[in-house]
Every structure is written in structure tokens, then in C-alpha cells.
Design an enzyme around this catalytic site. Structure first.
Site, PDB file in Angstrom:
ATOM      1  CD  GLU A   1       0.638  17.044 -10.770  1.00 39.26           C
ATOM      2  OE1 GLU A   1       1.197  16.430 -11.010  1.00 39.26           O
ATOM      3  OE2 GLU A   1       0.741  17.810 -12.121  1.00 39.26           O
TER       4      GLU A   1
ATOM      5  CE  LYS B   1      -1.782  11.173  -9.648  1.00 37.77           C
ATOM      6  NZ  LYS B   1      -1.358  12.663  -9.295  1.00 37.77           N
TER       7      LYS B   1
ATOM      8  NE  ARG C   1       5.795   4.765  -9.358  1.00 40.24           N
ATOM      9  CZ  ARG C   1       4.448   6.116 -10.160  1.00 40.24           C
ATOM     10  NH1 ARG C   1       3.630   5.702 -10.370  1.00 40.24           N
ATOM     11  NH2 ARG C   1       4.597   7.101 -10.010  1.00 40.24           N
TER      12      ARG C   1
HETATM   13  P1  ATP Z   1       1.082   8.491 -11.175  1.00 45.22           P
HETATM   14  O1  ATP Z   1       1.736   8.090 -12.184  1.00 45.22           O
HETATM   15  O2  ATP Z   1      -0.333   7.263 -11.534  1.00 45.22           O
HETATM   16  O3  ATP Z   1       0.121   9.896 -12.228  1.00 45.22           O
HETATM   17  P2  ATP Z   1       2.103  10.332  -9.863  1.00 45.22           P
HETATM   18  O4  ATP Z   1       3.450  10.235  -8.728  1.00 45.22           O
HETATM   19  O5  ATP Z   1       2.058  11.463 -10.672  1.00 45.22           O
HETATM   20  O6  ATP Z   1       1.595   9.480 -10.501  1.00 45.22           O
HETATM   21  P3  ATP Z   1       1.539  12.301  -7.148  1.00 45.22           P
HETATM   22  O7  ATP Z   1       0.019  12.784  -7.194  1.00 45.22           O
HETATM   23  O8  ATP Z   1       2.453  12.733  -7.930  1.00 45.22           O
HETATM   24  O9  ATP Z   1       0.850  10.462  -8.464  1.00 45.22           O
HETATM   25  O10 ATP Z   1       1.907  11.218  -6.166  1.00 45.22           O
HETATM   26  C1  ATP Z   1       1.928  11.996  -4.690  1.00 45.22           C
HETATM   27  C2  ATP Z   1       3.336  10.340  -4.211  1.00 45.22           C
HETATM   28  O11 ATP Z   1       2.164   9.432  -4.584  1.00 45.22           O
HETATM   29  C3  ATP Z   1       4.132  10.790  -4.602  1.00 45.22           C
HETATM   30  O12 ATP Z   1       5.419  11.119  -3.655  1.00 45.22           O
HETATM   31  C4  ATP Z   1       4.171   9.697  -5.746  1.00 45.22           C
HETATM   32  O13 ATP Z   1       6.288   8.646  -5.964  1.00 45.22           O
HETATM   33  C5  ATP Z   1       3.720   8.234  -4.600  1.00 45.22           C
HETATM   34  N1  ATP Z   1       2.962   7.358  -5.645  1.00 45.22           N
HETATM   35  C6  ATP Z   1       3.012   7.574  -6.683  1.00 45.22           C
HETATM   36  N2  ATP Z   1       1.617   6.513  -7.169  1.00 45.22           N
HETATM   37  C7  ATP Z   1       2.608   5.898  -6.293  1.00 45.22           C
HETATM   38  C8  ATP Z   1       2.665   4.116  -6.271  1.00 45.22           C
HETATM   39  N3  ATP Z   1       2.515   3.370  -7.420  1.00 45.22           N
HETATM   40  N4  ATP Z   1       2.977   3.376  -5.678  1.00 45.22           N
HETATM   41  C9  ATP Z   1       3.112   3.979  -4.496  1.00 45.22           C
HETATM   42  N5  ATP Z   1       3.636   5.450  -4.192  1.00 45.22           N
HETATM   43  C10 ATP Z   1       3.495   5.859  -4.757  1.00 45.22           C
HETATM   44 MG    MG Z   2       3.820  13.008 -10.376  1.00 41.78          MG
END
Ligand code: ATP
Ligand code: MG
Length: 566
Positions: free
Chosen positions: A37, A273, A263
């Protein structure tokens, strides 16, 4: 955790994929995607997800991985983030060829799919406000209640949904919901919202839409439209999988398989983020690419190599339960890679002047130095030696304790690639601080060995005072003092665990003249001090280096201690 990178055993996701290929599921295709995202910069956790999805595609013949921006929320998303994400995934070394997609490109098709569900009697327009929807939803132990709007006719729903799109209703006044089951044990299945009314300008679709799809509705459609075979995501989506499956089943469209993994969490690190954005906005770090940040751009500026990050992602493996990885393992992978690839140079961070009394004034010798003992192909270079040098302050002690083998009054040591020198005199200022040392050298020891076979116990690095360049050096420590930054007293948040000493700036440091035109982000090993890289702030007038990581490998120590226990 799998810390053995030589193992051939497949992780559970690769096992599923291999099985599917063997059974010719999806005609044997492997097609994954990474769907960020664009609401912030990528961090090391994303690197794990990226290496997993791109890695699995690369390991399978004809495998593909798309980069797809999940830009369904116009409020928090920005073009700046899109550009940074593209740059970071490329830097990690992955290639999506021409398959860069945006969820917003599918808005029209998603709308058509929603109309199909309405026509099937599987979706309805609901006038309850957000609070009411929550109240009606029930809890884990209590079933929900049907919305009074649940039994609207297909015709009425079609009419209202069209008018939602046309902008006839105020923001948040109505939603489109899936019609599933208000007493379903999984709360996500209790008539989840599919569309909301929101007047916001989208970075790509502008003001074309005033209704926006919700994540759960949109995501499976994006995967299906792109014919993704394995949709790999993190564990928090496990409870959403029944809904992912339900939408695709109702629509009778191509149905990717969602697979969840744990994760990445790292000690001394926050990985959300939202929290990273807070650090940037509140100026607690300089920017998203502050070398203390766990963002990919922060790691890059710090001096991480893409290979080190990828090796780390391989080392940690993939599994189904949440755990926290010791940041020392990340640093271990970093040292391992930098040791192989970084040219060595001599620099002095805390300078102490040394004058070689018996070395001719004005004489300069160009001495041969090895660029990288791990890589013979890296060759040799010349470093200038002269009468006045700098050495590291901590390499001298006036009253050396036992086991301190470096320079001390009357003691002889080796200057690397140069000569044996013996300390004859210590000069102090009025405050009693040591300001320079006087030494003599033995001309017969040129290159670093004594023809008479006498030994010294220490080899020091040095730079020629006349030839050395001044530089600023930035030393970094963990951004947080607590292993778990979230571990705070009541009423405080993670920021109370910020390390006030995470950045230390040294000036002036002295570096050998070969570093004169070092380009930003070039990596070096400063002999005996650690791995460093040129910061983008560096100019011809003022060199600036970041310490990427010190030489001391705490991970190797931990491993050794564990082995000894066994
Ligand atoms: P955050 O929780 O840091 O804001 P998010 O999951 O909202 O991260 P996205 O942009 O939606 O961020 O993530 C893109 C991809 O990266 C998704 O498939 C998510 O599951 C994966 N992802 C995000 N954080 C992690 C992590 N700490 N370890 C492994 N994969 C991750
Ligand atoms: Mg997300």
C-alpha cells in the site's frame, strides 16, 4: 527459526508451491505478487515479503511476480511513496518486467463485480452509520443482528449503488455490504463492508470516484484479475481468508490461493509504517532514509548491500508463528557480505598525532597496501607515509594495563604496511592531555617485518597527517534502548524508548587520500574500525561517512556461547 542457509529443506510455502507445480495445478504456473500500500516507505519486514514472493517466482521455471500498488485508500497514499517503493524493490535486485500494476486500474471492473453480487442477491446497500454497523456486528461470543436494510430488493440495491457512485449521497451515509451471515463465527463474515462513500482525490484516478472499495473486497479481485496463483501475505490475514475465498466463489472467477506467513519482527526495531511515519513527522529522525531507520532506504544509506538483506531474508526462513529475530543476525549477515566485498582503507576516527623523529623531514614514501585480503582480484594500492602521522587515540596508553599490547612509552609496535616504531616521548598540554607522541622508526622493517626476526604484539593503522583528508564520521547505535520498543510504562509510548545516543558525530577524522572522490554510498572497511559508507551528504569540500556496522560480531559470539553450552 531456520538459521542454516545450506539446508535444502523447503519451507512450508515452497512445499505447497512445489506440490501444486507437480500436480499441474494452474497448468503448472507460478505467479506471485508483492502488493504494497503506497502509504509509507518499505522496511526490512517488507524485504522479507518481497524476497519470498519474488524469490519463489524466480525459483520456478517461468515463474512471475508482479509489483502491484494496493492504492485503494486515497487519503494516505502519495506518489512520493510509489516512487520510493519502485526504487527499493529494484535496489533489492528484483524485476517485475512490465508487470507494474495499480489496484486503482481495476476500479471499473471491481464495480462491475459488485453489481454482479447485487444481482445475485449477495450484496446490499446499508444506511446504518459506522457506529451502528459495529453495534449490530456482535462479538466473538455473541452473534450479530441483521441490518434493517438487509432485505432490500435487487432493484433498489442496484439503484442505490448506482446513485452512490454518481455522488448523490453524502460521505459515509451509506455503504455496500456483502450479504453473508450475521451469526457467522468469523466476524469478518458478518456482512462486511465492500464500498464506502468518500470524496477524496485519488493520486491516479483523481475525482472520478467517490466510492472506494475496502481491502478485503478489493484484494482478492486484484489477485484474480492478474491470475495470481499463490497470494502470499502475513498472518493477520488468516482470518480474512474465508472472506477472500467467499467473494471469489460467489463471482465464479479465477481463484488464487492465499497463504499466510509470520511477519518479521526485529529486536530494537519498530516495524510499522504508522510508527515510522511518526518518527519522521515529529523529527525524531532526519527523514525516512535516516541511517537509523529500518526502512530499505535507511539501510541503503547506512551502507547495507542488497545481497546482505537478501541473505538475511534467506537465513530467517519462513514459518507460521510470530517471533522476534535478534538484530545481531541481520548485522551478522551484513558483515559476512561486506567482508567479502568491501575494499579496506586506513582512517583514524579519534586522531592522536605521532611524529617519527628519525624520519627525514619532507620525505614521502608510497607504500603498498592490500585492498581486500578476501579478494585477491581487488589488487593493491599505494598509501603515503611521512614523518607526521595520526593514529587512533585508544591505540596508545601511557600506563598500559596487562593485556594492552598496543603502543605505550618505550614499546615497539608495527604500523601496518609501514615500519616498526617505538614510542620515545609523550607531549602534553597544560591541562595534562596527551597531544602528541614522539617515536623512532626502524628503516629495516619497511613493509612490516623485521629482518632480525623480532616480533611485536600489535599492528596499528595510521594515516599520514600531511596527506590525509578530513572527514565527518557518523556513528550509529540502535534507535531504541529497549529490545522491545513497545515495552513501556503505562501512559508512555514506544518513543519513550528512543536511544538519545543513537547518533554520534565525529569531526575531524582523517582518512587516507584514496578516498578523495569516493562516490556516495560506496562501501569500505575502515581497517580495525568497521564497515563504513559514503553518505549522500558528502561533497568534495567535506567528506561524510556513515558507520554501517562495527567489526565486532555479537551474533557469532551468541552462537559460540550456545554451542559451548551444549
Ligand atoms: P505496516 O504494518 O508496516 O504498516 P503493512 O502490512 O500495512 O505494513 P503493506 O504495504 O500492506 O504494509 O505490505 C505489503 C506486504 O508486505 C503485505 O503482504 C504485508 O503482509 C507484507 N509485510 C508488511 N510488514 C511485514 C513484516 N514485518 N514482515 C513480513 N511481511 C510484511
Ligand atoms: Mg497493510
Amino acid at each position: 527459526m531456520n538459521t542454516n542457509d545450506t539446508t535444502n529443506k523447503l519451507d512450508f510455502i515452497r512445499t505447497i508451491v512445489a506440490e501444486d507445480v507437480k500436480n499441474n495445478k494452474n497448468d503448472g504456473r507460478v505467479h506471485t505478487r508483492f502488493p504494497p500500500e503506497p502509504n509509507g516507505y518499505l522496511h526490512i519486514g517488507h524485504a522479507k515479503a518481497i524476497c519470498l514472493s519474488f524469490g519463489i517466482a524466480a525459483e520456478n521455471k517461468g515463474g512471475l511476480c508482479n509489483l502491484r500498488f494496493d492504492d485503494t485508500n486515497p487519503i494516505k497514499e502519495e506518489t512520493e511513496y510509489i516512487n520510493s517503493i519502485i526504487k527499493d524493490v529494484k535496489w533489492l535486485g528484483w524485476d517485475w518486467q512490465d508487470r507494474l500494476y495499480y489496484a486503482s486500474d481495476y476500479f471499473e471492473q471491481m464495480y462491475d463485480y459488485a453489481v454482479q453480487l447485487i444481482k445475485k442477491g449477495k450484496a446490499y446497500v446499508c444506511d446504518l452509520d459506522a457506529d451502528k454497523i459495529r453495534q449490530y456486528r456482535g462479538t466473538l461470543t455473541e452473534p450479530g443482528k441483521n441490518s434493517p436494510y438487509r432485505d432490500r430488493s435487487v432493484e433498489e440495491n442496484l439503484d442505490l449503488f448506482t446513485r452512490m457512485r454518481e455522488g448523490q449521497f453524502p460521505d459515509a451515509s451509506r455503504v455496500l455490504r456483502a450479504k453473508i451471515d450475521m451469526s457467522h463465527p468469523n466476524l469478518n463474515m458478518r456482512d462486511p463492508v465492500m464500498y464506502r462513500i468518500l470524496r477524496a482525490t485519488h493520486p491516479r484516478t483523481g475525482d472520478k470516484w467517490c466510492i472506494y472499495p475496502m481491502y478485503d473486497w478489493a484484494h482478492g479481485l486484484e489477485d484474480s484479475i492478474e491470475k495470481i496463483t499463490h497470494s502470499i501475505c502475513t498472518l493477520e490475514f488468516e482470518n480474512h481468508r474465508p472472506l477472500y475465498d467467499w467473494f471469489l466463489e460467489q463471482l465464479e472467477v479465477f481463484h488464487p490461493q492465499q497463504i499466510e506467513f509470520a511477519r518479521l519482527n526485529l529486536t530494537y526495531t519498530v516495524m510499522s509504517k504508522r510508527k515510522l511515519l511518526q518518527l519522521v513527522q515529529e523529527k525524531l529522525v532526519k527523514a525516512w532514509d535516516d541511517p537509523r531507520m529500518p526502512t530499505i532506504c535507511g539501510l541503503r544509506r547506512r551502507g547495507y548491500s542488497p545481497q546482505a538483506v537478501r541473505n538475511f531474508c534467506t537465513r530467517i526462513g519462513v514459518n507460521k508463528f510470530n517471533s522476534t529475530i535478534d538484530i545481531a543476525l541481520l548485522e551478522h549477515c551484513l558483515r559476512e557480505d561486506l567482508n567479502k566485498t568491501s575494499p579496506r582503507v586506513m582512517t583514524v576516527l579519534h586522531p592522536l598525532k605521532v611524529i617519527i623523529d628519525n624520519y627525514p623531514e619532507g620525505k614521502v614514501e608510497q607504500l603498498d597496501a592490500v585492498n581486500n585480503p578476501e579478494d585477491p582480484a581487488a589488487g593493491m594500492r599505494k598509501v603515503p607515509f611521512s614523518r607526521e602521522l595520526y593514529i587512533e587515540r585508544e591505540d596508545f596508553m601511557e600506563e598500559p594495563p596487562k593485556k594492552f599490547y598496543r603502543l605505550a612509552p618505550g614499546r615497539e609496535v608495527r604500523l601496518r604496511y609501514a615500519y616498526f616504531v617505538t614510542c620515545k616521548d609523550v607531549v602534553k598540554n597544560d591541562a595534562g592531555e596527551i597531544i602528541e607522541l614522539h617515536c623512532t622508526y626502524d628503516p629495516a622493517t619497511r613493509g612490516g617485518d623485521a629482518p632480525d626476526g623480532r616480533k611485536v604484539k600489535a599492528t596499528l593503522h595510521w594515516v599520514s597527517a600531511e596527506h590525509a583528508l578530513q572527514a565527518e564520521v557518523r556513528l550509529y547505535d540502535h534507535l531504541f534502548t529497549n529490545q522491545n520498543p513497545e515495552d513501556v510504562e503505562e501512559g508512555l509510548d514506544f518513543k519513550s524508548n528512543l536511544n538519545p545516543n543513537s547518533l554520534e558525530i565525529l569531526w575531524p577524522c582523517y582518512v587516507e587520500p584514496t578516498l578523495k572522490d569516493a562516490a556516495p554510498l560506496t562501501r569500505y572497511q575502515f581497517e580495525r574500525l568497521g564497515y563504513f559508507c559514503v553518505d549522500p551528504d558528502s561533497t568534495n569540500e567535506k567528506l561524510v561517512f556513515n558507520r554501517t556496522v562495527s567489526l565486532r560480531d555479537t551474533w557469532a559470539k551468541i552462537q559460540k556461547a550456545q554451542k559451548n553450552k551444549k
